[in-house]
Structure formats: C-alpha cells, structure tokens
Write an enzyme that holds these catalytic residues in place. Structure first.
Site, PDB file in Angstrom:
ATOM      1  CG  ASP A  84      -2.120   0.973   0.968  1.00 53.34           C
ATOM      2  OD1 ASP A  84      -2.050   1.788   0.021  1.00 53.34           O
ATOM      3  OD2 ASP A  84      -3.107   0.917   1.733  1.00 53.34           O
TER       4      ASP A  84
HETATM    5  C1  BGC Z   1      -4.854   3.513   0.004  1.00 51.99           C
HETATM    6  C2  BGC Z   1      -4.985   2.524  -1.135  1.00 51.99           C
HETATM    7  C3  BGC Z   1      -4.785   3.245  -2.439  1.00 51.99           C
HETATM    8  C4  BGC Z   1      -3.425   3.920  -2.433  1.00 51.99           C
HETATM    9  C5  BGC Z   1      -3.125   4.691  -3.705  1.00 51.99           C
HETATM   10  C6  BGC Z   1      -3.579   4.321  -0.062  1.00 51.99           C
HETATM   11  O1  BGC Z   1      -3.600   5.352   0.865  1.00 51.99           O
HETATM   12  O2  BGC Z   1      -4.906   2.824   1.227  1.00 51.99           O
HETATM   13  O3  BGC Z   1      -6.237   1.909  -1.108  1.00 51.99           O
HETATM   14  O4  BGC Z   1      -4.910   2.352  -3.506  1.00 51.99           O
HETATM   15  O5  BGC Z   1      -3.387   4.845  -1.356  1.00 51.99           O
HETATM   16  O6  BGC Z   1      -3.928   5.804  -3.819  1.00 51.99           O
END
Ligand code: BGC
Length: 763
Positions: free
Chosen positions: A231
C-alpha cells in the site's frame, strides 16, 4: 508474444533489478529502456478510474481526470450479484485500456468489523463468502480486458485509526474463518495480477514484512502467481519486506530503498535469487499489459447509464409499511420531497477512491429529465449538523402537513466518513434526525431515502413507513432513486451487513479501535450477524434483509442426501415463486447451522451459498446450489486445517438471516480425525470423543467412577445426592493423571496406561 523472463532478468544489472522494485513516481513502474522494459501506470480504483495526470497523491487531494463514478462497494455488495460485479469490472477494464492504465487498484474486500471504520464504504461485507464471491467476480471482469487488479488491503486492515502502525491482533480461527477467506476466494477464483499488502501489522508483524502472509499463505497455500505491491507508503524495512514476499514498493522511494536492496545483496544479507524472483513477477505483469493491448472503451454516456443501472439493482428497500412505495407519477403533486441530498446527493466516499465524477444525476435532475415536476424543500443545511437553522425546518414541517406523502432525502455528509480516519459514532447529523422526527409528527406517510457509506442509527425508524437505503450510489444515484421510488424498477438489493440498533450492540464495541499500538479482535469469529444471531439480539435491520414491490414464496427444499462425508458435496434445490403482481428479483440465501454440540464454539449459522433469481409475476424457478466441505467446516488450530465436526447440520433456505423460510437436515461425517496425543493432562471427555477411543476409555472410566464413589455399591440416598450423570459429568473434565488420586493407580500404572492408549489409537 512468448518472452523469456529469466533471460531478461539475467541481462539486468543489480541496480536495475533493485530499481524495478519501487515506483518511478506516484503511479508508474520504472522502465529499463536499454532492455525494452516499459513503464506502466497503475491507478485507483475501485469504483471508477482515478487517473491523476498531474500531481499524484493517495488521499484524493489532487484532481484526477473526469471519470464515471460507479457505486461504492458498500452498495454493489447489496446486489448479491456476481454477474453484476463482473460487469462493473469489465467496464472498468475497458476504461483502463482506453486510458493506458495497466492495473486498477481494487477490489477492496476487507471485512466490516465495526460500523465505524472510515473506509467501510469501499468494503463489501461483514460476511467473507459474500465479499470473496463478489471480489473474485470483479477481478475476473477487469482481467478479462487484459488489465490487472490489485486486491486490497491484505490483510486485516479493518480500521483507519493508526492504520500505518497498529497491530490487528487476531486469533487463528478468526483469521482463517473471517478475515482471510475473502482474499483466499478472490485469489483462487479470480487469479488476480497483484495483491496490495496493507499498512497495518497483523499479530505484531507488518503485513508488508510477513512471510507467513505474503509467501506461505498467499503463494504456497493459495497458489497466487502475481506480484505483491505495498500500500502506498506502507514499507517499513525494505529488505525485510522483499525477503517476506513484497515485490513492488509504491510509490517512488527516492532511490533510498533501491540502494538498500543493492547493499543487502552485495553484503550477502539478501540472496540475489530472492530479488530475481520479485523482478520476474513484476516483469510478467508489466508485459502482460503491454503485449496484449486491446481497444479500450470510455463511452462516458453509456457507462454512466450502466452505473445508474448497477445502483438501481443494488439499493435496498429496508421498510415499506402499507406499500407506501412505489409512488405514483400521476399523483406527484400530492408528494413533498424534502432534503438537501435530493438536490446535491452524497454519492461517493473520500480518499483514494474519490472519483472526479463526469456527471452526477440528483433525484431532482432525474425527475426533471423524466418530465415529472416535483415539490421540493431543502429542510436542512448539509454543512451544519446541529439543528440551528430553524427556518428550513419550520418551512418543511409546515409544507409536510399539507402533503399526502413526504419523501425525505437524508444521510451522512462527506466529512462524516472517509479514508484516513474512523467515525466516532453511528448517528446522523442532529438537524436531519430532528427534521424526520418533526415531519413524522405531522405526517403519517413518510419515506426516508438514505445516503451513507455505513450503518446509521435510526431513532425515527418506527415513525416512518418506508426507508430506501441508497448507500453511496455513484454518479447515477438520482436516476436509480427516481426509478425505484416511482416503481419503474423494483428494488432487489439486500443488506451485505447488519444494521445494529445502536453502536454499543456491535461485537467490536469494547475493542475498537484499540489503544493505538494494538487492537484486539476479542470477539473472535463473532463478527456481524454471527454475533447478533448467537446472542439472539434484536437488530435494526438484519444481514441479508431487503424488500421488493412483489412477494416471493419458497417451497420444495430438497437435499441430494441425508448423510454425506466431508469429502462429498451436497446439492440443494428449492423452488421460488413470484406471488405478486410485478416482475422482481429475489436473493435466496442458504445458511448452514451446526446442530450437534461441539467442544469449540460455533456460529449459530453462516451464509454458505446465495443466488439471485429474476421472476415474472406467477413464475416459479428452481434454484440449485452446491455445498462442499467448507460449508460445514471450521478452522481447527490443532489440525492446522479445515475440519468438519461430525454431526447434524441444518440447511436453511432464507430470504434474510432472520427470515428463514425452509429447512432440512443432513448428517455430515468427518473423514479426518483431530490429532490427539494422549498424555497425563488429557481429559476423559477428549478420550470419549475420539473415534475408537471409547472402548479403550471404558474400563478407565469405570475405575475412576469406582474411585470417586469409594468403591462400594452406592445406596439410594447417595445416588440422590450425586447421580451417576453427575459423576460422569465430573469425570469428563478430569485429566488422566487424576487416576493416581481417585483410581487407585500408581504413577507408573498411569504412564503405562497412557502408552497403551496411544498405541491402540496409533498416535
Ligand atoms: C490507500 C490505497 C490506495 C493507495 C493509492 C492508499 O492510501 O490505502 O487503497 O490504492 O493509497 O492511492
């Protein structure tokens, strides 16, 4: 095009390989131009394309391209419809092809443990079977267009509070039975190109550094073939992560962690073959996209219409006393519509899933489009939560007195729920609760239309006749609401989560969101309806509940056998008839309820199959579903595997978790034996439960009984005071070593006996 990836990896320098394991920027992988390795783009997800052309961020702060906003996961899950979910995926896949996006960051399938989780609107369900089935369908849809998916957030990321550091502490059974199966199903059925490892720790270990999660379970046990991406910003120690199975770090690391990888290989701390494997996995997905480009399709008008239809198929009619709904267009003049959300609906959540919506149809827009003129008043200010502005309220209450029906559009404002933080309570803004209450005092025909990403308390639920739950319905929200309210479409969604009466009823209440470092999932497997049902608690609306403008009758529940082993499958069939006057769709749910008591606590019942059927008035269809071992199984910690306790199980055909229509029993026999090595602390009951052990145990029990009763024949008064059943009850929980005290056996005799039993049982 057939590529030799091993050869390609072999040509790369150590620096190039390390470099490929982190992003180029916020959204792109790194290219290796001299070898023809392209850079590809990934984008959020999950309910539309959030392609950021300019400044990237992961919180939805900067603008992305205009895109069609599909309903959030909280709503699409209520469709209970894998075909619909697959269709969402196919459309998104087409859009990605059109926009040159290789991987869409979704689906988000974490279990809804508490109604307070700020990101529940993105997640699908409190039930793992539903979340897994729909997650896999989404993946299949997207990937049928040669676009990758990123199943997130793996694993046990069920809250936003301290999400980057907090440890989700979960017992093995709850992990296996509740928090992992949706990922397992999505991996095994959907074969996703990537998995996104979550921010949090699981039982103390960062998910991005957990070899157990990322390698042993995901790859070895479930057969995952793609790459694991962190993530955004989840990486803690890069080299440890790589060793555990984390292939790609996102976003860019500024080169620091690339250097760490190079250093680790040079110093011998990291085997180069580990790096090579990660690189190969990333390359396979990069080239999978570039080698199989197909024509995209981003027909916004058509996709917007599809988004409205998907919302319409998913919204849930929670209540409809005296058939207040559907409304009549001919009598539209008699109806008063109240609520700021009818004009400016809340249709999506905040954070990384936030779509820059190409178009949003409000209910008022949809009515205008349909040529139906409606009377509308704001009733409240969305930006205020306290009932300060009395003028809007009074105006609405006055007008409500003169209407025949009042429809109130209510719900949660944007700031109430978002990625990044959790809700503090389950209440709606006070000014809206007051409005509904005051209108219900002067008007008996009130319908409420809700906009929210997660359950809310409804202190007014008994005072209104109808409630339509729209959740966060995407850009087509108003069209879907209009069609359902006026009966151009028949509601067919059912709740993918329980609405408790109040927050305090929720099983995680005492342990959410933890102390910041740790959150203990003390409720274990008792999440959602598994808890409310076990405790026989009243809820506001149960899991699986949803009404229609027609009625369905269930009949003829048949099972293919009365007895099966856990290696066999059970065919379940039943008939469903539409006994009303409108065409409609029914979601038939099959729950399995263990009836034979077992030493380990089990849920009263669990959803094990479901099917959505469309029926014309008067039409009957036979619905067939298959139950295999997992439908009866629980996770056995002793066995380290799924285990079916032998005994009787009830198969329940239900219209909701609290509306069981038919039931039949089946006996299931286990082909496995729980491992038991008998020792001095093995209790008699364990021996008695073991197949074949009872014969061995009988003389020992007799000896113990004798010891406990003093050895002589007992008189009537002694039997009245302590019956044989009571003695047996006491003996059951005595360890074998007690034979020394009560069975007049020496220590050596007890040891010999234990040896003898183990030999007999082959342990
Ligand atoms: C989120 C993800 C997301 C990623 C990219 C993170 O903060 O938890 O779900 O895909 O950012 O935007």
């Amino acid at each position: 095009m057939k590529r030799n990836f091993k050869e390609l990896v072999g040509k790369m320098t150590l620096e190039e390989k390390a470099g490929l394991c982190s992003g180029l920027d916020f959204w792109h992988t790194k290219p290796v131009s001299r070898l023809g390795v392209p850079s590809v783009m990934v984008s959020d997800g999950p309910s539309g394309l959030r392609k950021q052309d300019m400044a990237g961020d992961h919180l939805g702060v900067n603008d992305s391209i205009k895109a069609v906003c599909f309903p959030s996961g909280c709503l699409t899950a209520c469709s209970f419809d894998a075909d619909l979910m697959r269709n969402v995926g196919e459309i998104l896949g087409d859009e990605c092809q059109a926009e040159d996006v290789a991987v869409i960051l979704g689906p988000a399938i974490n279990i809804k443990r508490s109604p307070l989780c700020g990101r529940n609107f993105e997640y699908l369900s409190e039930d793992p079977l539903l979340a897994g089935t729909l997650g896999a369908a989404y993946v299949k849809g997207v990937q049928s267009k040669n676009i990758g998916t990123s199943v997130k957030h793996f694993a046990a990321n069920n809250q936003e509070f301290r999400r980057l550091s907090c440890s989700s502490n979960i017992d093995e059974r709850a992990l296996r039975e509740i928090y992992l199966p949706a990922f397992e199903e999505t991996v095994k059925e959907g074969n996703p190109d990537t998995i996104m490892a979550s921010y949090n720790r699981v039982n103390g270990v960062f998910a991005v550094e957990s070899k157990w999660l990322l390698t042993d379970l995901l790859r070895k046990e479930w057969g995952f073939k793609g790459f694991v991406v962190s993530d955004w910003g989840a990486v803690n120690e890069r080299v440890a992560g790589l060793k555990a199975g984390l292939d790609l770090e996102m976003p860019a690391s500024g080169g620091d962690t690339d250097k760490q990888i190079v250093q680790a290989v040079k110093s011998g701390k990291l085997s180069e073959s580990v790096l090579d494997k990660a690189v190969e996995r990333i390359l396979r997905i990069v080239f999978k996209f570039t080698d199989s480009r197909q024509e995209g399709n981003f027909d916004k008008k058509a996709h917007q219409a599809a988004a409205a239809k998907i919302a319409q198929e998913s919204m849930v009619l929670l209540k409809n006393d005296s058939n207040l709904l559907p409304l009549s267009k001919k009598k539209a003049d008699d109806i008063l519509f109240v609520g700021a959300f009818a004009k400016t609906p809340r249709y999506e959540g905040g954070g990384s899933s936030h779509i820059n919506a190409w178009k949003v149809d409000s209910f008022l827009d949809a009515a205008k489009e349909a040529g139906v003129s409606v009377k509308w008043l704001a009733g409240y200010d969305i930006n205020e939560s306290k009932a300060k502005d009395k003028a809007l309220l009074q105006e609405a209450v006055e007008a409500a007195k003169n209407a025949k029906v009042v429809v109130i559009f209510a719900g949660l404002p944007d700031c109430y729920e978002s990625e990044g933080y959790d809700r503090e309570h389950m209440k709606m803004p006070q000014n809206q609760d007051v409005l509904i209450d005051e209108i219900a005092k002067v008007q008996k025909n009130v319908a409420v239309v809700l906009h929210n990403g997660s359950p809310v308390e409804m202190p007014w639920a008994n005072k209104v006749k109808a409630i339509l739950e729209s959740y966060l319905a995407g850009g087509g929200v108003g069209t879907a609401q209009f069609n359902l309210l006026f009966g151009d479409a028949n509601p067919s969604g059912k709740l993918a989560e329980t609405f408790p009466l109040k927050l305090e009823d929720n099983p995680s209440y005492l342990n959410f969101p933890g102390n910041g470092n740790d959150v203990n999932y003390a409720e274990g497997i008792f999440v959602g309806y598994r808890y409310y049902d076990k405790k026989n608690m009243q809820v506001l609306f149960p899991f699986g509940h949803g009404l229609s403008y027609t009625k369905f009758e269930y009949s003829d529940l048949k099972l293919s056998a009365k007895k099966i082993t856990d290696a066999e499958t059970l065919e379940v069939s039943l008939k469903v008839t539409n006994v009303g006057r409108r065409e409609g769709k029914e979601i038939v749910q099959i729950y399995v309820a263990p009836k034979t008591p077992f030493r380990e606590v089990r849920a009263a019942k669990e959803l094990k199959a479901f099917s959505k059927v469309s029926l014309k008035p008067g039409e009957t269809k036979t619905v067939k579903m298959t139950l295999a071992k997992r439908a009866f199984a629980m996770w056995s910690v002793a066995l380290g595997d799924w285990f079916v306790p032998s005994g009787e199980y009830e198969i329940l055909a239900a219209a909701s978790s609290r509306d069981i229509r038919l039931s039949q029993k089946v006996n299931v026999f286990s082909t496995q034996r729980l491992p038991l090595k008998v020792g001095p602390n093995t209790v008699f009951e364990e021996l008695m439960e073991l197949e074949g052990a009872y014969e061995v145990a009988k003389p020992i029990i007799a000896a113990a009984t004798k010891g406990m009763t003093g050895g002589s024949d007992r008189g009537e008064s002694s039997k009245a005071a302590v019956s044989d059943e009571m003695i047996l009850g006491m003996i059951k929980s005595m360890p074998l070593r007690s034979l020394r005290s009560f069975g007049s056996m020496s220590e050596a005799d007890v040891e010999k006996l234990i040896e003898h039993i183990n030999k007999k049982l082959g342990c």
